[in-house]
Design an enzyme around this catalytic site. Structure first.
Site, PDB file in Angstrom:
ATOM      1  CB  CYS A  57      -0.891  -0.132   1.035  1.00  0.00           C
ATOM      2  SG  CYS A  57      -2.069   1.483   1.585  1.00  0.00           S
ATOM      3  CG  HIS A 109      -5.844  -2.074  -1.270  1.00  0.00           C
ATOM      4  ND1 HIS A 109      -5.146  -3.266  -0.908  1.00  0.00           N
ATOM      5  CD2 HIS A 109      -5.853  -0.843  -1.075  1.00  0.00           C
ATOM      6  CE1 HIS A 109      -3.890  -1.964  -0.312  1.00  0.00           C
ATOM      7  NE2 HIS A 109      -4.008  -1.000  -0.136  1.00  0.00           N
ATOM      8  CD  GLU A 110      -6.923   2.049  -3.765  1.00  0.00           C
ATOM      9  OE1 GLU A 110      -6.704   2.583  -3.213  1.00  0.00           O
ATOM     10  OE2 GLU A 110      -6.453   1.026  -3.935  1.00  0.00           O
ATOM     11  CG  HIS A 163      -7.110   2.677   1.217  1.00  0.00           C
ATOM     12  ND1 HIS A 163      -6.294   3.194   2.684  1.00  0.00           N
ATOM     13  CD2 HIS A 163      -6.585   2.074   0.641  1.00  0.00           C
ATOM     14  CE1 HIS A 163      -5.133   2.198   1.785  1.00  0.00           C
ATOM     15  NE2 HIS A 163      -4.753   1.690   1.073  1.00  0.00           N
TER      16      HIS A 163
HETATM   17 CO    CO Z   1      -3.562   0.928  -0.315  1.00  0.00          CO
END
Ligand code: CO
Length: 188
Positions: free
Chosen positions: A116, A159-160, A163
Protein backbone atom coordinates in the site's frame (compact mmCIF):
# COMPACT_ATOMS: atom_id res chain seq x y z
CA UNK A 1 1.43 16.96 -9.32
CA UNK A 2 0.99 14.41 -6.56
CA UNK A 3 4.19 12.84 -5.23
CA UNK A 4 4.84 10.60 -2.23
CA UNK A 5 5.05 13.78 -0.07
CA UNK A 6 1.29 14.23 -0.54
CA UNK A 7 0.56 10.91 1.15
CA UNK A 8 -0.29 11.30 4.83
CA UNK A 9 1.60 9.22 7.40
CA UNK A 10 0.48 5.69 8.09
CA UNK A 11 -0.50 6.64 11.65
CA UNK A 12 -2.59 9.66 10.60
CA UNK A 13 -6.12 9.17 11.99
CA UNK A 14 -7.66 10.20 8.64
CA UNK A 15 -6.61 6.81 7.26
CA UNK A 16 -8.78 5.20 9.93
CA UNK A 17 -11.91 7.28 9.37
CA UNK A 18 -14.99 6.38 7.36
CA UNK A 19 -14.79 8.78 4.40
CA UNK A 20 -17.61 11.21 3.59
CA UNK A 21 -19.94 10.56 0.63
CA UNK A 22 -19.40 12.90 -2.30
CA UNK A 23 -22.14 15.26 -3.53
CA UNK A 24 -22.93 15.92 -7.19
CA UNK A 25 -22.25 17.87 -9.27
CA UNK A 26 -18.62 17.63 -8.22
CA UNK A 27 -16.96 20.76 -6.91
CA UNK A 28 -14.07 22.14 -8.89
CA UNK A 29 -11.85 21.04 -6.02
CA UNK A 30 -13.06 17.44 -6.32
CA UNK A 31 -12.61 17.49 -10.09
CA UNK A 32 -9.03 18.70 -9.74
CA UNK A 33 -8.30 16.11 -7.08
CA UNK A 34 -9.62 13.32 -9.31
CA UNK A 35 -7.55 14.50 -12.24
CA UNK A 36 -4.41 14.60 -10.08
CA UNK A 37 -5.07 11.14 -8.62
CA UNK A 38 -5.36 9.61 -12.06
CA UNK A 39 -2.27 11.49 -13.26
CA UNK A 40 -0.34 10.23 -10.23
CA UNK A 41 -1.16 6.59 -11.03
CA UNK A 42 -0.11 6.99 -14.65
CA UNK A 43 3.10 8.79 -13.63
CA UNK A 44 3.86 6.13 -11.04
CA UNK A 45 3.65 3.47 -13.75
CA UNK A 46 5.79 5.39 -16.23
CA UNK A 47 9.35 4.30 -15.37
CA UNK A 48 11.18 7.53 -16.31
CA UNK A 49 8.72 9.74 -14.41
CA UNK A 50 8.53 7.41 -11.43
CA UNK A 51 12.31 7.44 -11.17
CA UNK A 52 12.63 11.19 -11.54
CA UNK A 53 10.07 11.96 -8.83
CA UNK A 54 10.67 8.91 -6.65
CA UNK A 55 7.15 7.57 -7.05
CA UNK A 56 6.24 4.12 -5.79
CA UNK A 57 4.25 2.40 -8.54
CA UNK A 58 0.58 2.21 -7.62
CA UNK A 59 -2.49 0.60 -9.17
CA UNK A 60 -4.95 2.51 -7.01
CA UNK A 61 -5.11 5.60 -4.85
CA UNK A 62 -7.90 6.68 -2.52
CA UNK A 63 -8.58 10.27 -1.42
CA UNK A 64 -8.06 9.55 2.33
CA UNK A 65 -4.47 8.54 1.56
CA UNK A 66 -3.94 12.16 0.53
CA UNK A 67 -5.58 13.44 3.70
CA UNK A 68 -8.96 14.03 2.07
CA UNK A 69 -11.70 12.05 3.75
CA UNK A 70 -13.99 11.59 0.75
CA UNK A 71 -15.37 8.49 -0.93
CA UNK A 72 -13.25 8.69 -4.07
CA UNK A 73 -10.60 6.43 -5.49
CA UNK A 74 -8.91 5.96 -8.84
CA UNK A 75 -7.61 2.76 -10.38
CA UNK A 76 -5.18 2.49 -13.27
CA UNK A 77 -4.59 -1.20 -13.81
CA UNK A 78 -2.35 -2.15 -16.67
CA UNK A 79 -0.29 -4.90 -18.17
CA UNK A 80 3.35 -4.07 -18.79
CA UNK A 81 6.45 -5.50 -20.42
CA UNK A 82 9.79 -6.43 -18.84
CA UNK A 83 11.03 -2.84 -18.94
CA UNK A 84 7.96 -1.79 -16.98
CA UNK A 85 6.34 0.00 -19.92
CA UNK A 86 2.56 -0.23 -20.13
CA UNK A 87 1.29 -2.48 -22.93
CA UNK A 88 -2.41 -2.66 -22.12
CA UNK A 89 -4.86 -0.77 -19.88
CA UNK A 90 -7.33 -3.03 -18.06
CA UNK A 91 -9.05 -0.52 -15.73
CA UNK A 92 -8.78 3.26 -16.00
CA UNK A 93 -11.59 4.58 -13.88
CA UNK A 94 -12.56 6.81 -11.00
CA UNK A 95 -14.99 5.32 -8.48
CA UNK A 96 -17.13 7.55 -6.28
CA UNK A 97 -19.38 6.51 -3.37
CA UNK A 98 -18.82 2.78 -4.03
CA UNK A 99 -20.81 0.13 -2.20
CA UNK A 100 -20.33 -3.63 -2.28
CA UNK A 101 -23.68 -5.28 -3.04
CA UNK A 102 -22.66 -8.94 -3.11
CA UNK A 103 -19.56 -10.99 -2.57
CA UNK A 104 -18.60 -14.62 -2.86
CA UNK A 105 -17.98 -16.83 0.14
CA UNK A 106 -14.89 -18.19 -1.60
CA UNK A 107 -11.81 -16.15 -0.96
CA UNK A 108 -8.62 -15.36 -2.78
CA UNK A 109 -5.28 -13.87 -1.77
CA UNK A 110 -2.07 -12.82 -3.48
CA UNK A 111 0.75 -15.28 -2.79
CA UNK A 112 3.12 -12.52 -1.70
CA UNK A 113 0.60 -10.47 0.27
CA UNK A 114 -0.38 -6.88 -0.48
CA UNK A 115 1.33 -3.51 -0.39
CA UNK A 116 0.00 0.00 0.00
CA UNK A 117 1.29 3.46 -0.84
CA UNK A 118 0.33 4.51 2.70
CA UNK A 119 2.45 1.78 4.26
CA UNK A 120 6.15 2.42 3.56
CA UNK A 121 7.28 -1.06 4.62
CA UNK A 122 6.39 -4.60 3.78
CA UNK A 123 3.95 -6.36 6.08
CA UNK A 124 4.20 -10.14 5.67
CA UNK A 125 1.13 -12.33 5.34
CA UNK A 126 -1.68 -13.21 2.99
CA UNK A 127 -4.73 -10.96 2.81
CA UNK A 128 -7.80 -13.14 2.14
CA UNK A 129 -10.64 -11.34 0.38
CA UNK A 130 -13.83 -12.46 -1.39
CA UNK A 131 -12.90 -13.84 -4.81
CA UNK A 132 -15.86 -12.13 -6.52
CA UNK A 133 -17.56 -8.86 -5.73
CA UNK A 134 -20.52 -7.02 -7.20
CA UNK A 135 -20.52 -3.35 -6.35
CA UNK A 136 -22.11 -0.10 -7.39
CA UNK A 137 -20.45 3.27 -7.73
CA UNK A 138 -20.90 6.66 -9.30
CA UNK A 139 -18.71 8.12 -12.02
CA UNK A 140 -17.59 11.74 -12.22
CA UNK A 141 -20.98 12.74 -13.68
CA UNK A 142 -22.82 11.12 -10.79
CA UNK A 143 -24.20 8.32 -12.95
CA UNK A 144 -24.62 4.95 -11.22
CA UNK A 145 -22.92 1.80 -12.45
CA UNK A 146 -22.88 -1.76 -11.26
CA UNK A 147 -19.79 -3.88 -11.83
CA UNK A 148 -18.69 -7.41 -11.08
CA UNK A 149 -15.00 -8.20 -10.62
CA UNK A 150 -13.07 -11.39 -9.97
CA UNK A 151 -9.62 -12.39 -8.70
CA UNK A 152 -6.90 -9.74 -8.97
CA UNK A 153 -9.30 -7.00 -10.04
CA UNK A 154 -11.59 -7.88 -7.12
CA UNK A 155 -8.63 -7.67 -4.75
CA UNK A 156 -7.66 -4.22 -6.04
CA UNK A 157 -11.18 -2.83 -5.77
CA UNK A 158 -11.64 -4.20 -2.25
CA UNK A 159 -8.28 -2.77 -1.14
CA UNK A 160 -9.41 0.67 -2.30
CA UNK A 161 -12.95 0.41 -0.90
CA UNK A 162 -11.33 -0.54 2.42
CA UNK A 163 -9.47 2.80 2.38
CA UNK A 164 -12.84 4.56 2.37
CA UNK A 165 -13.86 2.60 5.46
CA UNK A 166 -10.66 3.24 7.40
CA UNK A 167 -9.34 -0.28 6.88
CA UNK A 168 -5.73 -1.10 5.91
CA UNK A 169 -4.71 -4.34 4.19
CA UNK A 170 -2.88 -5.75 7.18
CA UNK A 171 -6.06 -5.62 9.27
CA UNK A 172 -7.01 -8.77 7.32
CA UNK A 173 -3.77 -10.65 8.08
CA UNK A 174 -3.96 -13.36 10.69
CA UNK A 175 -1.28 -12.19 13.14
CA UNK A 176 -0.71 -15.65 14.58
CA UNK A 177 -0.49 -17.49 11.23
CA UNK A 178 0.20 -14.84 8.57
CA UNK A 179 0.89 -17.28 5.72
CA UNK A 180 -1.67 -19.94 6.57
CA UNK A 181 -4.61 -20.49 4.21
CA UNK A 182 -7.79 -22.43 4.74
CA UNK A 183 -9.70 -24.64 2.27
CA UNK A 184 -11.92 -21.71 1.35
CA UNK A 185 -9.07 -19.50 0.17
CA UNK A 186 -7.21 -19.90 -3.11
CA UNK A 187 -3.88 -18.27 -3.81
CA UNK A 188 -3.27 -16.12 -6.86
CO1 CO B 1 -3.63 1.12 -0.13
Amino acid sequence: MITMKNFIAEDDPILRQVAEPVQFPLSEEDEQLIEKMREFLINSQTPEIAEEYNLRPGVGVAAPQLGISKQIFAIYLTEFDEEGNVTDVIIDEVFINPRILKHSVKKIALSEGEGCLSVPRSVPGIVPRPKRVTFEYQDIEGDYYEAKLTDYEAIVIQHEIDHLKGILFYDHIDAENPWETDDNTSIL
